[in-house]
Design a protein around this motif. Sequence first.
Motif, PDB file in Angstrom:
ATOM      1  N   GLN A   1       0.827  -1.199   0.000  1.00 10.14           N
ATOM      2  CA  GLN A   1       0.000   0.000   0.000  1.00 10.14           C
ATOM      3  C   GLN A   1       0.865   1.254   0.000  1.00 10.14           C
ATOM      4  O   GLN A   1       1.858   1.348   0.717  1.00 10.14           O
ATOM      5  CB  GLN A   1      -0.887  -0.020   1.248  1.00 10.14           C
ATOM      6  N   ARG A   2       0.487   2.169  -0.840  1.00 11.92           N
ATOM      7  CA  ARG A   2       1.046   3.513  -0.856  1.00 11.92           C
ATOM      8  C   ARG A   2      -0.106   4.480  -0.980  1.00 11.92           C
ATOM      9  O   ARG A   2      -1.239   4.066  -1.233  1.00 11.92           O
ATOM     10  CB  ARG A   2       2.014   3.686  -2.031  1.00 11.92           C
ATOM     11  N   LYS A   3       0.181   5.742  -0.872  1.00  9.60           N
ATOM     12  CA  LYS A   3      -0.888   6.733  -0.962  1.00  9.60           C
ATOM     13  C   LYS A   3      -1.623   6.602  -2.295  1.00  9.60           C
ATOM     14  O   LYS A   3      -1.027   6.726  -3.359  1.00  9.60           O
ATOM     15  CB  LYS A   3      -0.298   8.139  -0.821  1.00  9.60           C
ATOM     16  N   GLY A   4      -2.882   6.308  -2.206  1.00  9.81           N
ATOM     17  CA  GLY A   4      -3.707   6.283  -3.398  1.00  9.81           C
ATOM     18  C   GLY A   4      -3.890   4.945  -4.066  1.00  9.81           C
ATOM     19  O   GLY A   4      -4.736   4.801  -4.935  1.00  9.81           O
TER      20      GLY A   4
ATOM     21  N   LYS B   1      -3.509   0.345  -3.664  1.00 14.53           N
ATOM     22  CA  LYS B   1      -3.230  -0.831  -2.856  1.00 14.53           C
ATOM     23  C   LYS B   1      -3.272  -2.066  -3.737  1.00 14.53           C
ATOM     24  O   LYS B   1      -4.149  -2.192  -4.594  1.00 14.53           O
ATOM     25  CB  LYS B   1      -4.267  -0.951  -1.736  1.00 14.53           C
TER      26      LYS B   1
ATOM     27  N   ALA C   1      -7.553   4.938  -5.475  1.00  7.01           N
ATOM     28  CA  ALA C   1      -8.386   6.019  -4.945  1.00  7.01           C
ATOM     29  C   ALA C   1      -8.775   6.955  -6.099  1.00  7.01           C
ATOM     30  O   ALA C   1      -8.118   6.972  -7.153  1.00  7.01           O
ATOM     31  CB  ALA C   1      -7.614   6.785  -3.875  1.00  7.01           C
TER      32      ALA C   1
ATOM     33  N   GLN D   1      -6.283   8.625  -8.812  1.00  6.87           N
ATOM     34  CA  GLN D   1      -4.990   7.926  -8.832  1.00  6.87           C
ATOM     35  C   GLN D   1      -4.842   7.083 -10.093  1.00  6.87           C
ATOM     36  O   GLN D   1      -5.827   6.691 -10.724  1.00  6.87           O
ATOM     37  CB  GLN D   1      -4.836   7.041  -7.596  1.00  6.87           C
TER      38      GLN D   1
END
Length: 195
Positions: free
Chosen positions: A85-88, A90, A114, A117
Amino acid sequence: MKIKLGPLLRAIRNSRHLTIKEVASKAGVSSSLLSQIERNRISPSLDTLLELLEVYGVSPEKFFKDYETMNRVEIIKKDQRRVYQRKGFKYETLSGYSQSKGNHSFTAFFLELAPGQKRGDENDGHLGRELGIVVNGCGQLIYGGDVYDISDGDTLSFSSQIPHVIKNTGKDLFQAYWIVTPADGEDYFGEGNNK
């Protein structure tokens, strides 16, 4: 587990469009012996196995790597998936380790993006093919110079060699099951945080 080399040897022979008689003659064994080996009635000696592999032009290393992949069942429980997982975005891995190497390798994962993204590379592709099954949300596949709208229930498949990007264009989470083959040489998950 009882070792069963016969089906793999038969599959290799059939893929080369060779008869039992032709292979037996080249390997210096009887047709009856080869038939029994392929039906797992008897196990080949190491010398016989090496002769057969030489006739097929297959290295022992590749043969046993394919054998390992062919004979392993891996079950990953939902709560045991590796999560990256990273920002925006998974990724959750769906395929086991034995599927990630060899001739018929693949990587399978559950993708979440997200809103706004994207994942992929607009300038570069990679070896293989991909299959995506969208289960929630809407987005776009940017494939070379073309743009395709995709949404819940759509499936998409394409050659990975063309530069491609998946982008969430909606207001909800974009979710899809994704399969890429072959798996070798690609790092879909990156370093990121993983559980």
